[in-house]
Design an enzyme around this catalytic site. Structure first.
Site, PDB file in Angstrom:
ATOM      1  N   LYS A 191       0.841  -1.218   0.000  1.00 21.60           N
ATOM      2  CA  LYS A 191       0.000   0.000   0.000  1.00 21.60           C
ATOM      3  C   LYS A 191       0.868   1.257   0.000  1.00 21.60           C
ATOM      4  O   LYS A 191       0.638   2.183  -0.769  1.00 21.60           O
ATOM      5  CB  LYS A 191      -0.911   0.039   1.248  1.00 21.60           C
ATOM      6  N   ARG A 203      -0.418  -9.271  13.297  1.00 16.23           N
ATOM      7  CA  ARG A 203      -0.961  -8.212  12.431  1.00 16.23           C
ATOM      8  C   ARG A 203      -1.854  -8.818  11.348  1.00 16.23           C
ATOM      9  O   ARG A 203      -2.859  -8.227  10.969  1.00 16.23           O
ATOM     10  CB  ARG A 203       0.183  -7.400  11.814  1.00 16.23           C
ATOM     11  N   ARG A 211      -9.022   1.183   8.941  1.00 10.92           N
ATOM     12  CA  ARG A 211      -8.647  -0.203   9.227  1.00 10.92           C
ATOM     13  C   ARG A 211      -9.749  -0.926   9.996  1.00 10.92           C
ATOM     14  O   ARG A 211      -9.602  -2.118  10.283  1.00 10.92           O
ATOM     15  CB  ARG A 211      -7.375  -0.217  10.075  1.00 10.92           C
ATOM     16  N   ARG A 220      11.523  -5.847   4.578  1.00 13.86           N
ATOM     17  CA  ARG A 220      11.257  -4.405   4.499  1.00 13.86           C
ATOM     18  C   ARG A 220      12.254  -3.648   5.363  1.00 13.86           C
ATOM     19  O   ARG A 220      12.544  -4.033   6.479  1.00 13.86           O
ATOM     20  CB  ARG A 220       9.829  -4.101   4.968  1.00 13.86           C
ATOM     21  N   ARG A 243      11.568  -2.505  11.110  1.00 13.15           N
ATOM     22  CA  ARG A 243      10.569  -2.076  12.093  1.00 13.15           C
ATOM     23  C   ARG A 243      10.330  -3.162  13.130  1.00 13.15           C
ATOM     24  O   ARG A 243      10.255  -4.335  12.784  1.00 13.15           O
ATOM     25  CB  ARG A 243       9.246  -1.733  11.384  1.00 13.15           C
TER      26      ARG A 243
HETATM   27  P1  ADP Z   1       2.286  -1.792   3.237  1.00 15.87           P
HETATM   28  O1  ADP Z   1       2.342  -0.282   3.147  1.00 15.87           O
HETATM   29  O2  ADP Z   1       1.071  -2.373   2.580  1.00 15.87           O
HETATM   30  O3  ADP Z   1       2.490  -2.306   4.634  1.00 15.87           O
HETATM   31  P2  ADP Z   1       4.845  -1.666   1.790  1.00 15.87           P
HETATM   32  O4  ADP Z   1       4.514  -0.782   0.625  1.00 15.87           O
HETATM   33  O5  ADP Z   1       5.685  -1.066   2.869  1.00 15.87           O
HETATM   34  O6  ADP Z   1       3.511  -2.350   2.392  1.00 15.87           O
HETATM   35  O7  ADP Z   1       5.546  -2.978   1.214  1.00 15.87           O
HETATM   36  C1  ADP Z   1       6.019  -4.025   2.091  1.00 15.87           C
HETATM   37  C2  ADP Z   1       7.382  -4.515   1.615  1.00 15.87           C
HETATM   38  O8  ADP Z   1       7.236  -5.223   0.381  1.00 15.87           O
HETATM   39  C3  ADP Z   1       8.378  -3.385   1.362  1.00 15.87           C
HETATM   40  O9  ADP Z   1       9.672  -3.833   1.745  1.00 15.87           O
HETATM   41  C4  ADP Z   1       8.290  -3.159  -0.147  1.00 15.87           C
HETATM   42  O10 ADP Z   1       9.512  -2.651  -0.668  1.00 15.87           O
HETATM   43  C5  ADP Z   1       7.958  -4.557  -0.674  1.00 15.87           C
HETATM   44  N1  ADP Z   1       7.057  -4.544  -1.824  1.00 15.87           N
HETATM   45  C6  ADP Z   1       6.032  -3.692  -2.076  1.00 15.87           C
HETATM   46  N2  ADP Z   1       5.411  -3.985  -3.237  1.00 15.87           N
HETATM   47  C7  ADP Z   1       6.054  -5.090  -3.730  1.00 15.87           C
HETATM   48  C8  ADP Z   1       5.889  -5.897  -4.911  1.00 15.87           C
HETATM   49  N3  ADP Z   1       4.926  -5.651  -5.806  1.00 15.87           N
HETATM   50  N4  ADP Z   1       6.741  -6.953  -5.060  1.00 15.87           N
HETATM   51  C9  ADP Z   1       7.698  -7.210  -4.139  1.00 15.87           C
HETATM   52  N5  ADP Z   1       7.919  -6.498  -3.027  1.00 15.87           N
HETATM   53  C10 ADP Z   1       7.100  -5.446  -2.818  1.00 15.87           C
HETATM   54  P1  AMP Z   2       1.354   0.648   8.999  1.00  8.53           P
HETATM   55  O1  AMP Z   2       2.511   1.583   8.910  1.00  8.53           O
HETATM   56  O2  AMP Z   2       0.174   1.082   8.171  1.00  8.53           O
HETATM   57  O3  AMP Z   2       1.744  -0.793   8.742  1.00  8.53           O
HETATM   58  O4  AMP Z   2       0.834   0.714  10.516  1.00  8.53           O
HETATM   59  C1  AMP Z   2       1.663   0.314  11.583  1.00  8.53           C
HETATM   60  C2  AMP Z   2       0.829   0.171  12.849  1.00  8.53           C
HETATM   61  O5  AMP Z   2       0.270   1.445  13.220  1.00  8.53           O
HETATM   62  C3  AMP Z   2      -0.365  -0.772  12.785  1.00  8.53           C
HETATM   63  O6  AMP Z   2      -0.010  -2.140  12.989  1.00  8.53           O
HETATM   64  C4  AMP Z   2      -1.236  -0.220  13.913  1.00  8.53           C
HETATM   65  O7  AMP Z   2      -0.757  -0.609  15.181  1.00  8.53           O
HETATM   66  C5  AMP Z   2      -1.026   1.289  13.784  1.00  8.53           C
HETATM   67  N1  AMP Z   2      -2.021   1.887  12.855  1.00  8.53           N
HETATM   68  C6  AMP Z   2      -1.776   2.490  11.649  1.00  8.53           C
HETATM   69  N2  AMP Z   2      -2.915   2.901  11.093  1.00  8.53           N
HETATM   70  C7  AMP Z   2      -3.920   2.556  11.944  1.00  8.53           C
HETATM   71  C8  AMP Z   2      -5.342   2.670  11.928  1.00  8.53           C
HETATM   72  N3  AMP Z   2      -5.981   3.244  10.888  1.00  8.53           N
HETATM   73  N4  AMP Z   2      -6.034   2.203  12.991  1.00  8.53           N
HETATM   74  C9  AMP Z   2      -5.418   1.633  14.032  1.00  8.53           C
HETATM   75  N5  AMP Z   2      -4.098   1.462  14.113  1.00  8.53           N
HETATM   76  C10 AMP Z   2      -3.348   1.906  13.078  1.00  8.53           C
END
Ligand code: ADP
Ligand code: AMP
Length: 214
Positions: free
Chosen positions: A13, A171, A88, A127, A160
């Protein structure tokens, strides 16, 4: 254009939201990034959020909803935004729908980046995040130019705390219980678009642009 990114943690995302924000000239609003900035800054909000985040739980709606609604009323949001990580929960989605309706507005697109759980654990383990500017990398799929260093701002990259395998499982459970029902919610609202998030990042983006229009 008002866009929501849906999908499991690690689905991509944030990666796609940044590209959308750049292409369409709208802000990328990540509630996770806002919480992490507060944790880094040692604010009261950050301290409250950290306890939940470290365990892979959601930060309570009472904290999260007000914070997000304040953010989307800021001046840079007049032409829209891309929300990443919000809503969420169903109450979060309902609050957003209501707040927008009061201004005669609505979400234009909810894009579900679909990735099965089996692919998520390796994505999260690889990541690497910059807590300074919010950029994200992957050690294999999107490596920074210099290992462990952010291409954008030069800060050190971290794994992280909540991307460690034991927390990722929590999660995913929370995602299926509380967030996945939003797919149905936005389908009923007539704004859902599905993209296959297992493709490479460029292809996922191409599919999103074909939904949003060039
Ligand atoms: P989210 O925001 O949904 O938690 P991220 O955008 O941070 O996810 O992506 C999670 C991990 O996967 C990151 O390390 C990112 O670089 C990698 N990633 C994202 N999209 C892809 C893809 N299409 N193929 C492979 N790896 C990806
Ligand atoms: P993210 O960076 O989107 O993966 O979010 C990291 C963490 O932040 C999540 O696992 C939750 O603990 C908290 N968080 C982020 N967005 C929300 C939301 N909309 N509602 C509740 N918790 C959130």
């Amino acid at each position: 254009m008002k866009i929501i990114m849906l999908g499991a943690p690690g689905a991509g995302k944030g990666t796609q939201a940044k590209r959308i924000a750049e292409k369409y000239g709208i802000p990328h609003i990540s509630t996770g990034d806002i919480f992490r900035a507060n944790i880094k800054g040692g604010t009261e909000l950050g301290m409250k959020a950290k306890a939940f985040m470290d365990q892979g739980q959601l930060v309570p709606d009472e904290i999260t909803i007000g914070m997000l609604l304040d953010r989307i009323h800021e001046a840079d949001c007049v032409n829209g935004y891309v929300l990443d990580g919000f809503p969420r929960t169903i109450p979060q989605a309902e609050s957003l729908t209501k707040a927008l309706a009061e201004m005669g507005e609505a979400i234009d697109y909810a894009i579900n980046v679909d990735v099965p759980d089996s692919a998520i654990v390796s994505r999260m383990g690889g990541r690497r995040a910059c807590v300074n500017c919010g950029a994200t990398y992957h050690v294999e799929f999107n490596a920074p130019k210099q290992e462990g260093v952010c291409d954008v701002c030069g800060e050190k990259l971290i794994l992280r705390e909540d991307d460690k395998p034991e927390t990722v499982q929590n999660r995913l459970t929370v995602y299926h219980e509380q967030t996945q029902p939003l797919i149905d919610y936005y389908q009923k609202a007539g704004v859902l678009a599905e993209v296959d998030g297992t493709q490479d990042m460029d292809q996922v983006f191409t599919d999103i642009v074909s939904v949003l229009g060039a």
